[in-house]
Design a protein around this motif. Sequence first.
Motif, PDB file in Angstrom:
ATOM      1  N   SER A  85       6.365  -1.055   1.816  1.00  0.00           N
ATOM      2  CA  SER A  85       6.447  -2.214   2.713  1.00  0.00           C
ATOM      3  C   SER A  85       7.523  -2.030   3.783  1.00  0.00           C
ATOM      4  N   GLU A  86       8.455  -1.080   3.600  1.00  0.00           N
ATOM      5  CA  GLU A  86       9.481  -0.853   4.597  1.00  0.00           C
ATOM      6  C   GLU A  86       8.912  -0.236   5.870  1.00  0.00           C
ATOM      7  N   TYR A  87       7.735   0.410   5.766  1.00  0.00           N
ATOM      8  CA  TYR A  87       7.161   1.102   6.922  1.00  0.00           C
ATOM      9  C   TYR A  87       6.062   0.286   7.605  1.00  0.00           C
ATOM     10  N   ASP A  88       5.976  -0.992   7.301  1.00  0.00           N
ATOM     11  CA  ASP A  88       4.942  -1.812   7.927  1.00  0.00           C
ATOM     12  C   ASP A  88       5.178  -1.986   9.427  1.00  0.00           C
ATOM     13  N   ASP A  89       6.441  -2.058   9.831  1.00  0.00           N
ATOM     14  CA  ASP A  89       6.762  -2.293  11.242  1.00  0.00           C
ATOM     15  C   ASP A  89       6.944  -1.013  12.045  1.00  0.00           C
ATOM     16  N   THR A 102       1.412  -9.863  -6.971  1.00  0.00           N
ATOM     17  CA  THR A 102       1.099  -8.440  -7.059  1.00  0.00           C
ATOM     18  C   THR A 102       2.338  -7.629  -6.735  1.00  0.00           C
ATOM     19  N   THR A 103       2.469  -6.486  -7.380  1.00  0.00           N
ATOM     20  CA  THR A 103       3.608  -5.595  -7.136  1.00  0.00           C
ATOM     21  C   THR A 103       3.386  -4.812  -5.860  1.00  0.00           C
ATOM     22  N   ALA A 104       4.494  -4.463  -5.188  1.00  0.00           N
ATOM     23  CA  ALA A 104       4.427  -3.726  -3.927  1.00  0.00           C
ATOM     24  C   ALA A 104       4.030  -2.280  -4.196  1.00  0.00           C
ATOM     25  N   ALA A 105       3.252  -1.695  -3.272  1.00  0.00           N
ATOM     26  CA  ALA A 105       2.833  -0.301  -3.408  1.00  0.00           C
ATOM     27  C   ALA A 105       4.020   0.612  -3.174  1.00  0.00           C
ATOM     28  N   LYS A 106       4.078   1.694  -3.989  1.00  0.00           N
ATOM     29  CA  LYS A 106       5.189   2.628  -3.899  1.00  0.00           C
ATOM     30  C   LYS A 106       4.646   4.037  -3.789  1.00  0.00           C
ATOM     31  N   LEU A 107       5.415   4.888  -3.113  1.00  0.00           N
ATOM     32  CA  LEU A 107       5.083   6.304  -2.968  1.00  0.00           C
ATOM     33  C   LEU A 107       6.353   7.104  -3.182  1.00  0.00           C
ATOM     34  N   TYR A 108       6.325   7.974  -4.174  1.00  0.00           N
ATOM     35  CA  TYR A 108       7.501   8.761  -4.557  1.00  0.00           C
ATOM     36  C   TYR A 108       8.700   7.857  -4.839  1.00  0.00           C
TER      37      TYR A 108
END
Length: 372
Positions: free
Chosen positions: A13-17, A2-8
Amino acid sequence: MTTAAKLYGKDLSEYDDVDVDDLLAQLTPEEINILAKEVDPDDSFMPPSERCSYECDKSPTGPLNRKKLIEHINKQALETPDRPELKPYVPGVIRGKKWVPPPQESAKEKEVEEQIAIDLGEEYEQALSNATQEEIIDLAAILGFHSMMNQDQYHASLLNSGQPVGLGWDGITKASQPKPYPMEPPNDTDVDATIKQVREDDASLIDLNWNNIKNISDEKFIQLFEGLEINTHLESLSLTNVGLTDKTAQRLADALEKNSTLRVLNVETNFISPAVIVRLIRALLKTKSIEEFRCSNQRSQVLGNKIEMEITQLVEQNPTLLRLGLHLEFNDARHRVAAHLQRNIDRIRKDLTLRLQFRFFNMNHRKPALIQ
């Protein structure tokens, strides 16, 4: 994959931590208010206090003390005067309407209601009698009869205990494999031989089944119906999916007016028009011997209001018809037909009960024979 979710255009996935609490702690009260206005008020994960549009700017007077709050509410309730009554209370005087309990049903009416049995049909009766306990529990859950399950079975269904991985409430919805059922054997009834038996009034022929027999000519139908006019032993006739047309159905209606022993007639899944269906139902009033008549799934799926009202009037004139297999679209016709059929069933049941009571009375009060 599955492709990673993106916003703008940025990968989320960079903000998971990222710790959200630390970010909120760095915001000022003004920024928090602006952020709260951007949140969806219909979010069920937020507490109701934060979804409310009312904002209180008063500073708190102190910490919450539940005991003092309840005491204050009780004190206000005791000190607040009651509303003055428009009409003063006088002991022994009834104000307003007195409640009268509804009349109780008599014991005889309750016995009549309890005597009415529900006929589910042979197929449903056989399926329920052969069903296992697990299948009965599944059927009860599907129908919403949760009271039929005990507490252990109910909690086991919620916790998916005993279910393999992938099944149960949390599993993926997928179709179950169909059970293979053997094909029904073809109808091997000899058409010519049964026509001869009907015409000769054979006493051994009580049930005649021509269902699903193909390529029966109109001449053979006419021969069968001619023999039906003089037959005095045949009680059940099934002509489902045999290609019956208006021409042969008209001849069947003429035979029904002269036959007085036939009780069950089935002409479903044929090519009979609505007008000829009315002709068949009108023919049932001649001898009044038919108890079950089935004629659904014909050439015209919709009968129309005029035809249905005419069928309803004919059925209401029939005192012997107990079952009618015909789809009626309008509620008025459907309810009137169902009510009349239920009255016929109740009347026959009442007559049978009276006959049995009279028979037992004669048996118990029979005079003993004189001894010579």
